[in-house]
Design a protein around this motif. Structure first.
Motif, PDB file in Angstrom:
ATOM      1  N   ALA A 203      53.788  84.135  59.830  1.00 49.62           N
ATOM      2  CA  ALA A 203      53.311  84.121  58.449  1.00 49.62           C
ATOM      3  C   ALA A 203      51.913  83.510  58.421  1.00 49.62           C
ATOM      4  O   ALA A 203      51.450  82.940  59.417  1.00 49.62           O
ATOM      5  CB  ALA A 203      54.246  83.317  57.550  1.00 49.62           C
ATOM      6  N   VAL A 204      51.288  83.613  57.267  1.00 46.32           N
ATOM      7  CA  VAL A 204      50.096  82.813  56.985  1.00 46.32           C
ATOM      8  C   VAL A 204      50.588  81.488  56.390  1.00 46.32           C
ATOM      9  O   VAL A 204      51.370  81.495  55.443  1.00 46.32           O
ATOM     10  CB  VAL A 204      49.141  83.519  56.016  1.00 46.32           C
ATOM     11  N   TYR A 205      50.124  80.399  56.970  1.00 50.55           N
ATOM     12  CA  TYR A 205      50.537  79.073  56.529  1.00 50.55           C
ATOM     13  C   TYR A 205      49.426  78.439  55.705  1.00 50.55           C
ATOM     14  O   TYR A 205      48.259  78.418  56.112  1.00 50.55           O
ATOM     15  CB  TYR A 205      50.871  78.199  57.738  1.00 50.55           C
ATOM     16  N   TYR A 206      49.824  77.906  54.559  1.00 52.16           N
ATOM     17  CA  TYR A 206      48.889  77.281  53.639  1.00 52.16           C
ATOM     18  C   TYR A 206      49.258  75.825  53.421  1.00 52.16           C
ATOM     19  O   TYR A 206      50.442  75.501  53.283  1.00 52.16           O
ATOM     20  CB  TYR A 206      48.926  77.977  52.282  1.00 52.16           C
ATOM     21  N   CYS A 207      48.258  74.973  53.363  1.00 54.86           N
ATOM     22  CA  CYS A 207      48.532  73.617  52.901  1.00 54.86           C
ATOM     23  C   CYS A 207      48.085  73.508  51.453  1.00 54.86           C
ATOM     24  O   CYS A 207      47.220  74.261  50.993  1.00 54.86           O
ATOM     25  CB  CYS A 207      47.883  72.558  53.778  1.00 54.86           C
ATOM     26  N   ALA A 208      48.693  72.575  50.748  1.00 56.30           N
ATOM     27  CA  ALA A 208      48.440  72.424  49.325  1.00 56.30           C
ATOM     28  C   ALA A 208      48.582  70.958  48.942  1.00 56.30           C
ATOM     29  O   ALA A 208      49.307  70.202  49.594  1.00 56.30           O
ATOM     30  CB  ALA A 208      49.415  73.284  48.521  1.00 56.30           C
ATOM     31  N   ALA A 209      47.913  70.585  47.862  1.00 57.12           N
ATOM     32  CA  ALA A 209      47.928  69.201  47.386  1.00 57.12           C
ATOM     33  C   ALA A 209      48.387  69.157  45.941  1.00 57.12           C
ATOM     34  O   ALA A 209      47.945  69.961  45.109  1.00 57.12           O
ATOM     35  CB  ALA A 209      46.533  68.586  47.513  1.00 57.12           C
ATOM     36  N   ASP A 210      49.244  68.203  45.665  1.00 59.60           N
ATOM     37  CA  ASP A 210      49.845  68.058  44.335  1.00 59.60           C
ATOM     38  C   ASP A 210      49.737  66.600  43.909  1.00 59.60           C
ATOM     39  O   ASP A 210      50.268  65.718  44.586  1.00 59.60           O
ATOM     40  CB  ASP A 210      51.309  68.500  44.400  1.00 59.60           C
ATOM     41  N   LEU A 211      49.085  66.340  42.789  1.00 64.51           N
ATOM     42  CA  LEU A 211      48.881  64.957  42.362  1.00 64.51           C
ATOM     43  C   LEU A 211      50.168  64.329  41.830  1.00 64.51           C
ATOM     44  O   LEU A 211      50.440  63.166  42.075  1.00 64.51           O
ATOM     45  CB  LEU A 211      47.793  64.894  41.295  1.00 64.51           C
ATOM     46  N   LEU A 212      50.979  65.087  41.107  1.00 62.97           N
ATOM     47  CA  LEU A 212      52.140  64.494  40.461  1.00 62.97           C
ATOM     48  C   LEU A 212      53.320  64.330  41.420  1.00 62.97           C
ATOM     49  O   LEU A 212      54.066  63.355  41.318  1.00 62.97           O
ATOM     50  CB  LEU A 212      52.570  65.343  39.266  1.00 62.97           C
ATOM     51  N   GLY A 213      53.526  65.280  42.317  1.00 64.42           N
ATOM     52  CA  GLY A 213      54.599  65.153  43.286  1.00 64.42           C
ATOM     53  C   GLY A 213      55.991  65.137  42.688  1.00 64.42           C
ATOM     54  O   GLY A 213      56.890  64.471  43.201  1.00 64.42           O
ATOM     55  N   LEU A 214      56.212  65.888  41.607  1.00 58.24           N
ATOM     56  CA  LEU A 214      57.517  65.875  40.953  1.00 58.24           C
ATOM     57  C   LEU A 214      58.473  66.900  41.540  1.00 58.24           C
ATOM     58  O   LEU A 214      59.669  66.636  41.688  1.00 58.24           O
ATOM     59  CB  LEU A 214      57.341  66.120  39.453  1.00 58.24           C
ATOM     60  N   ARG A 215      57.967  68.059  41.838  1.00 56.77           N
ATOM     61  CA  ARG A 215      58.811  69.127  42.382  1.00 56.77           C
ATOM     62  C   ARG A 215      58.138  69.657  43.644  1.00 56.77           C
ATOM     63  O   ARG A 215      57.338  70.573  43.609  1.00 56.77           O
ATOM     64  CB  ARG A 215      59.006  70.234  41.346  1.00 56.77           C
ATOM     65  N   LEU A 216      58.521  69.068  44.749  1.00 49.74           N
ATOM     66  CA  LEU A 216      57.810  69.301  46.004  1.00 49.74           C
ATOM     67  C   LEU A 216      57.894  70.742  46.475  1.00 49.74           C
ATOM     68  O   LEU A 216      56.991  71.214  47.157  1.00 49.74           O
ATOM     69  CB  LEU A 216      58.366  68.396  47.094  1.00 49.74           C
ATOM     70  N   ARG A 217      58.965  71.427  46.132  1.00 51.62           N
ATOM     71  CA  ARG A 217      59.201  72.755  46.685  1.00 51.62           C
ATOM     72  C   ARG A 217      58.638  73.885  45.825  1.00 51.62           C
ATOM     73  O   ARG A 217      58.775  75.051  46.192  1.00 51.62           O
ATOM     74  CB  ARG A 217      60.699  72.969  46.887  1.00 51.62           C
ATOM     75  N   VAL A 218      58.022  73.530  44.732  1.00 50.33           N
ATOM     76  CA  VAL A 218      57.535  74.545  43.791  1.00 50.33           C
ATOM     77  C   VAL A 218      56.034  74.721  43.962  1.00 50.33           C
ATOM     78  O   VAL A 218      55.239  73.840  43.634  1.00 50.33           O
ATOM     79  CB  VAL A 218      57.870  74.144  42.341  1.00 50.33           C
ATOM     80  N   GLY A 219      55.627  75.876  44.455  1.00 52.04           N
ATOM     81  CA  GLY A 219      54.223  76.115  44.722  1.00 52.04           C
ATOM     82  C   GLY A 219      53.340  76.011  43.490  1.00 52.04           C
ATOM     83  O   GLY A 219      52.207  75.545  43.576  1.00 52.04           O
ATOM     84  N   ALA A 220      53.857  76.432  42.362  1.00 54.48           N
ATOM     85  CA  ALA A 220      53.070  76.407  41.131  1.00 54.48           C
ATOM     86  C   ALA A 220      52.702  74.993  40.698  1.00 54.48           C
ATOM     87  O   ALA A 220      51.796  74.807  39.881  1.00 54.48           O
ATOM     88  CB  ALA A 220      53.835  77.116  40.011  1.00 54.48           C
ATOM     89  N   GLU A 221      53.397  73.999  41.237  1.00 56.70           N
ATOM     90  CA  GLU A 221      53.109  72.609  40.895  1.00 56.70           C
ATOM     91  C   GLU A 221      51.873  72.081  41.620  1.00 56.70           C
ATOM     92  O   GLU A 221      51.332  71.048  41.231  1.00 56.70           O
ATOM     93  CB  GLU A 221      54.299  71.726  41.256  1.00 56.70           C
ATOM     94  N   TYR A 222      51.452  72.762  42.659  1.00 53.56           N
ATOM     95  CA  TYR A 222      50.364  72.258  43.486  1.00 53.56           C
ATOM     96  C   TYR A 222      49.010  72.616  42.875  1.00 53.56           C
ATOM     97  O   TYR A 222      48.807  73.722  42.381  1.00 53.56           O
ATOM     98  CB  TYR A 222      50.484  72.788  44.911  1.00 53.56           C
ATOM     99  N   ASP A 223      48.093  71.666  42.968  1.00 53.73           N
ATOM    100  CA  ASP A 223      46.802  71.802  42.300  1.00 53.73           C
ATOM    101  C   ASP A 223      45.738  72.460  43.164  1.00 53.73           C
ATOM    102  O   ASP A 223      44.839  73.133  42.645  1.00 53.73           O
ATOM    103  CB  ASP A 223      46.299  70.414  41.878  1.00 53.73           C
ATOM    104  N   TYR A 224      45.806  72.237  44.455  1.00 55.72           N
ATOM    105  CA  TYR A 224      44.760  72.726  45.357  1.00 55.72           C
ATOM    106  C   TYR A 224      45.403  73.381  46.570  1.00 55.72           C
ATOM    107  O   TYR A 224      46.447  72.925  47.060  1.00 55.72           O
ATOM    108  CB  TYR A 224      43.858  71.577  45.813  1.00 55.72           C
TER     109      TYR A 224
END
Length: 124
Positions: A92-113
């Motif tokens: 696969a293509v692997y992406y890293c992402a950053a989330d400021l709130l960290g409430l729902r770790l498994r939800v991609g839409a929660e990530y900001d960057y």
């Protein structure tokens, strides 16, 4: 603002290992939850692993638990994904992402960057 750049992808045989890195630029890196997601051709993006700003053991998808390890170095502003015993279905293509709130770790839409992604190909 956080900029993310992944590296470390490549071609490996089944059973092999790779370590992905994601370097972040941004003064508040250590406040973000960091996650890895992946997307295979023709499939939806899926959660792989995440680690909170404080570190700890991380959260993993069942499909990678026991084989992958996520870690972070807040001094180097880098998050890692050590992948062992790779399988063809890990391709696969692997992406890293950053989330400021960290409430729902498994939800991609929660990530900001998001980074631009790095290709991992596992041959059988």
């Amino acid at each position: 603002q956080v900029q993310l750049v992944e590296s470390g992808g490549g071609l490996v045989q089944a059973g092999g290992s790779l370590r992905l890195s994601c370097a972040a630029a941004g003064r508040t890196f250590n406040r973000y939850t960091l996650g890895w997601f992946r997307q295979a051709p023709g499939k939806e993006r899926e959660f792989v692993a995440a680690i909170r700003w404080s570190g700890g053991g991380g959260d993993y998808a069942d499909s990678v638990k026991g084989r992958f390890t996520i870690s972070r170095d807040n001094v180097k502003n880098t998050v890692y994904l050590q992948m062992n015993n790779l399988k063809p279905e890990d391709t696969a293509v692997y992406y890293c992402a950053a989330d400021l709130l960290g409430l729902r770790l498994r939800v991609g839409a929660e990530y900001d960057y998001w980074g631009q992604g790095t290709q991992v190909t596992v041959s059988s």
